[in-house]
Structures are given as structure tokens and as C-alpha cells.
Scaffold this active site. Structure first.
Site, PDB file in Angstrom:
ATOM      1  N   ASP A   1      93.021  20.192  92.839  1.00  0.00           N
ATOM      2  CA  ASP A   1      91.899  20.970  93.401  1.00  0.00           C
ATOM      3  C   ASP A   1      90.584  20.584  92.725  1.00  0.00           C
ATOM      4  O   ASP A   1      89.519  20.638  93.342  1.00  0.00           O
ATOM      5  CB  ASP A   1      92.131  22.475  93.204  1.00  0.00           C
ATOM      6  CG  ASP A   1      93.102  23.045  94.227  1.00  0.00           C
ATOM      7  OD1 ASP A   1      93.280  22.423  95.295  1.00  0.00           O
ATOM      8  OD2 ASP A   1      93.684  24.108  93.953  1.00  0.00           O
TER       9      ASP A   1
ATOM     10  N   LYS B   1     102.330  28.394  91.948  1.00  0.00           N
ATOM     11  CA  LYS B   1     101.450  27.462  91.229  1.00  0.00           C
ATOM     12  C   LYS B   1     101.459  27.631  89.703  1.00  0.00           C
ATOM     13  O   LYS B   1     101.239  26.671  88.973  1.00  0.00           O
ATOM     14  CB  LYS B   1     100.014  27.593  91.740  1.00  0.00           C
ATOM     15  CG  LYS B   1      99.797  26.975  93.104  1.00  0.00           C
ATOM     16  CD  LYS B   1      98.322  27.057  93.468  1.00  0.00           C
ATOM     17  CE  LYS B   1      98.006  26.303  94.729  1.00  0.00           C
ATOM     18  NZ  LYS B   1      96.570  26.175  94.948  1.00  0.00           N
TER      19      LYS B   1
HETATM   20  P1  NAP Z   1      92.095  34.769  94.455  1.00  0.00           P
HETATM   21  O1  NAP Z   1      92.804  34.158  93.301  1.00  0.00           O
HETATM   22  O2  NAP Z   1      92.696  35.937  95.137  1.00  0.00           O
HETATM   23  O3  NAP Z   1      90.605  35.153  93.944  1.00  0.00           O
HETATM   24  C1  NAP Z   1      89.658  35.691  94.780  1.00  0.00           C
HETATM   25  C2  NAP Z   1      88.400  36.082  94.011  1.00  0.00           C
HETATM   26  O4  NAP Z   1      87.539  36.720  94.962  1.00  0.00           O
HETATM   27  C3  NAP Z   1      88.633  37.116  92.912  1.00  0.00           C
HETATM   28  O5  NAP Z   1      87.617  37.002  91.949  1.00  0.00           O
HETATM   29  C4  NAP Z   1      88.517  38.439  93.670  1.00  0.00           C
HETATM   30  O6  NAP Z   1      88.098  39.517  92.877  1.00  0.00           O
HETATM   31  C5  NAP Z   1      87.391  38.113  94.621  1.00  0.00           C
HETATM   32  N1  NAP Z   1      87.502  38.949  95.826  1.00  0.00           N
HETATM   33  C6  NAP Z   1      88.540  39.002  96.688  1.00  0.00           C
HETATM   34  N2  NAP Z   1      88.273  39.872  97.683  1.00  0.00           N
HETATM   35  C7  NAP Z   1      87.058  40.414  97.416  1.00  0.00           C
HETATM   36  C8  NAP Z   1      86.253  41.385  98.065  1.00  0.00           C
HETATM   37  N3  NAP Z   1      86.627  41.999  99.189  1.00  0.00           N
HETATM   38  N4  NAP Z   1      85.064  41.700  97.496  1.00  0.00           N
HETATM   39  C9  NAP Z   1      84.668  41.091  96.364  1.00  0.00           C
HETATM   40  N5  NAP Z   1      85.390  40.160  95.696  1.00  0.00           N
HETATM   41  C10 NAP Z   1      86.574  39.822  96.229  1.00  0.00           C
HETATM   42  O7  NAP Z   1      91.852  33.691  95.583  1.00  0.00           O
HETATM   43  P2  NAP Z   1      91.641  32.114  95.384  1.00  0.00           P
HETATM   44  O8  NAP Z   1      92.944  31.445  95.400  1.00  0.00           O
HETATM   45  O9  NAP Z   1      90.751  31.924  94.219  1.00  0.00           O
HETATM   46  O10 NAP Z   1      90.936  31.715  96.771  1.00  0.00           O
HETATM   47  C11 NAP Z   1      89.620  32.156  97.057  1.00  0.00           C
HETATM   48  C12 NAP Z   1      89.120  31.487  98.333  1.00  0.00           C
HETATM   49  O11 NAP Z   1      89.069  30.084  98.157  1.00  0.00           O
HETATM   50  C13 NAP Z   1      89.989  31.735  99.561  1.00  0.00           C
HETATM   51  O12 NAP Z   1      89.149  31.990 100.647  1.00  0.00           O
HETATM   52  C14 NAP Z   1      90.703  30.422  99.772  1.00  0.00           C
HETATM   53  O13 NAP Z   1      90.971  30.160 101.141  1.00  0.00           O
HETATM   54  C15 NAP Z   1      89.669  29.423  99.253  1.00  0.00           C
HETATM   55  N6  NAP Z   1      90.300  28.188  98.746  1.00  0.00           N
HETATM   56  C16 NAP Z   1      89.927  27.018  99.315  1.00  0.00           C
HETATM   57  C17 NAP Z   1      90.491  25.845  98.853  1.00  0.00           C
HETATM   58  C18 NAP Z   1      90.112  24.541  99.489  1.00  0.00           C
HETATM   59  O14 NAP Z   1      90.806  23.535  99.261  1.00  0.00           O
HETATM   60  N7  NAP Z   1      89.049  24.457 100.233  1.00  0.00           N
HETATM   61  C19 NAP Z   1      91.418  25.865  97.798  1.00  0.00           C
HETATM   62  C20 NAP Z   1      91.765  27.088  97.233  1.00  0.00           C
HETATM   63  C21 NAP Z   1      91.192  28.254  97.722  1.00  0.00           C
HETATM   64  P3  NAP Z   1      89.159  40.584  92.286  1.00  0.00           P
HETATM   65  O15 NAP Z   1      89.821  39.874  91.149  1.00  0.00           O
HETATM   66  O16 NAP Z   1      88.296  41.705  91.880  1.00  0.00           O
HETATM   67  O17 NAP Z   1      90.120  40.903  93.395  1.00  0.00           O
END
Ligand code: NAP
Length: 292
Positions: free
Chosen positions: A108, A72
């Protein structure tokens, strides 16, 4: 329905791995419902082959394609231009090819906002509290800012890391970042009209996980949005619902981003209900396969 012919226009999604993508099922349903002559396929593209693959799609006359993990951000280098949403978020999930020129978009933002507007939730002049500061959070923050949210407060486990990651957005948006243990974040929970989970906490298979929220602080009228779509009701949403909050999961965001991509490629307004049905069927199929 007409089959694939020499006139069929090609679309698809690139990622690595790509076998789990739900986009082919959703887009095929929308294409069928609209009766348009397009085909949409999943294409595994190794990170080292990205530039070559993108040049290939251009040469093959693709109308456009979706971009998913891990491409991305890297894709931006391969494009002729990107729109403001993609620039602010620093990621592209949709590429349109017009006269051999590639433009990058991030749908998004529209997907996230469409979910809210469908629920009649407006954010103009309101405060929002958000858990997580990753890629999806950037789309949420930028979307809320575009819609006129008064202030967005982000709660995270690692404040320094998140502040650095969101510094560019914080320079153009009324945004603050705190550890979610911090009193300042707890105060933000009290004042928020909207709570959003953009961490993976609670996503299948870790169903018991939940971002740390003290429901006693949250206004009863607050709208609670979890962008996770598997499971349909995370523990975060279940607890919110039990307290009488209006809630929304991530299905409408996923459908909305796909619908906006198809609209960019074809100019039609896709049948989102058909896309949602196909998405839910595909998710049910995955659950069956996991159980087998
Ligand atoms: P990402 O870039 O990996 O970011 C995840 C965020 O959550 C970061 O701030 C991370 O903190 C935090 N995090 C991860 N694991 C954690 C834990 N165990 N405890 C506390 N904080 C934690 O992921 P993303 O792409 O943003 O996606 C996040 C979620 O959104 C996923 O569940 C994904 O399926 C969902 N999503 C949904 C859509 C949709 O269309 N509905 C689209 C995109 C994403 P750190 O930086 O400290 O690791």
C-alpha cells in the site's frame, strides 16, 4: 494465450469474505498482458482457519498471495519475516513464498506514493494534512515520511484513540495528531502542500459525507488526494476541483499496490494501464449488478 497447465504457478488473495475483491480481475489482466504462466484466484479463509490455510498454501507450492480484511495483522504470526514497511504499518497485504519461507510485505505504501509521483507531486520538505488514523492512514503516514515530508498532521474525530493508535509511528516520524475541530489542525490545513482523506467519508453509498475541511484555509496550490476509489470523485474531490486544486482518487493506489505485489512475485513490471482498465470494468460491473 496459454491455458492453465501443470507448470502454471499459483497466486491468489485470502480474505473473509472475499467475493467482492477486485484483485482477481486486476491481476488476471496483468498476467494476460505480460504473457506469463501464472493463475490468480480468490480464496475465502475464515479467521479461525488462517494458520491452516497459510500452511496449506505453502505446501501447495503457491508463489505468493495477497492478504485482505480481516487477516492483515493476524497473518504476521504465520510468517518467517516481514519487511520494514509491513513492520512500521503493522499489517501485511502481500506474502511471497520462496523455498518454503514466507515473507510479508505491505505494498500500500508504494501504491500510495506511485499515485503521487505519477502526478509529478513531490513531498520532500513539504507539510501534509491527513484526515483519519486507521489502517490505510498508517500506510500513508509511513509513505510520506519515507519520501521526506517535513511534517504530517493528522485530524481525527477521536484524538485520544488516534494518538494511542499512532504512538509507535509518532516516535519515528514527525507526526502530530489533533481533533479536526482543533485550531492546531486548522493551522495545519493552512500550511499543507498536500491534503489526504484516509477516512471512508464520502465512499459509496454515503456520497454526501465529507471530512470537515474549511477550503478557505487551504492554499490554492495544495494537492488534494482522496484514497477512496468508489465513487471516482468523492464530494471531497469535487469541492477541491471546484476550487481549482489538483486532485487524485484512490484508483492509482489500488492499482499500484497490486502491481507492486505482482512485481514481488514474478520480477516483471506489470502493465498498470491494463490493470486499471480491468479494475474500472470490474467496478462498472459491480455498479450494474447493484442497480439490477
Ligand atoms: P479504518 O481502519 O476503519 O480507518 C478509518 C479511519 O476513518 C479511522 O480513523 C476512523 O476513525 C475514521 N472514520 C471512520 N468513519 C468515520 C466517520 N463516520 N466520521 C469520522 N471519522 C471516521 O479504515 P481504513 O482501512 O484505514 O480505510 C479507510 C478508507 O481508505 C476506506 O474508504 C478505504 O476504502 C480506503 N482505502 C483505499 C485503498 C486504496 O488502495 N485506494 C487502500 C486502503 C483503504 P475512528 O477510529 O474514530 O473510527
Amino acid at each position: 494465450m496459454k491455458g492453465i497447465s501443470g507448470e502454471t504457478k499459483n497466486l491468489g488473495v485470502i480474505g473473509w469474505p472475499i467475493v467482492h475483491s477486485l484483485s482477481p480481475a486486476m491481476q488476471a489482466a496483468a498476467i494476460r498482458a505480460a504473457g506469463i504462466d501464472y493463475a490468480y484466484i480468490a480464496m475465502p479463509v475464515h479467521p479461525e482457519a488462517l494458520t491452516q490455510a497459510v500452511a496449506g498454501l505453502r505446501s501447495l507450492g503457491f508463489r505468493g498471495f495477497n492478504v485482505t480484511i480481516p487477516h492483515k495483522t493476524a497473518i504476521i504470526e504465520c510468517l518467517d519475516k516481514i519487511d520494514e514497511d509491513a513492520r512500521r504499518i503493522g499489517a501485511v497485504n502481500t506474502v511471497v513464498i520462496e523455498d518454503g519461507r514466507l515473507s510479508g510485505h505491505n505494498t500500500d505504501v508504494t501504491g500510495f506514493l506511485r499515485g503521487l509521483s505519477r502526478q509529478g507531486m513531490t513531498v520532500r520538505g513539504k507539510r501534509a494534512a491527513l484526515f483519519g488514523a486507521g489502517g490505510a492512514a498508517r500506510a500513508v503516514i509511513w509513505g510520506l515520511a519515507k519520501e521526506g515530508a517535513e511534517r504530517i498532521t493528522v485530524g481525527v474525530r477521536d484524538e485520544m484513540k488516534a494518538r494511542a493508535a499512532l504512538a509507535d509511528l509518532a516516535s519515528v516520524v514527525n507526526l502530530e495528531v489533533f481533533s479536526w475541530e482543533d485550531t492546531a489542525f486548522r493551522d495545519a490545513l493552512k500550511n499543507a502542500a498536500l491534503l489526504v482523506n484516509s477516512t471512508p467519508l464520502g465512499m459509496t453509498p454515503k456520497l454526501e459525507a465529507i471530512p470537515p475541511v474549511d477550503w478557505n484555509l487551504v492554499q490554492p496550490s495544495a494537492f488534494v488526494y482522496d484514497i477512496i476509489y468508489t465513487p471516482a470523485r468523492t464530494r471531497f474531490l469535487q469541492e477541491a476541483e471546484a476550487r481549482g486544486h489538483r486532485v487524485l482518487n484512490g484508483t492509482s493506489m489500488l492499482v499500484g499496490q497490486g502491481a507492486e505485489a505482482l512485481a514481488l512475485w514474478t520480477g516483471i513490471q506489470p502493465d498498470e494501464a491494463a490493470m486499471e482498465r480491468a479494475l474500472l470494468d470490474a467496478l462498472a460491473g459491480k455498479r450494474e449488478a447493484d442497480r439490477a
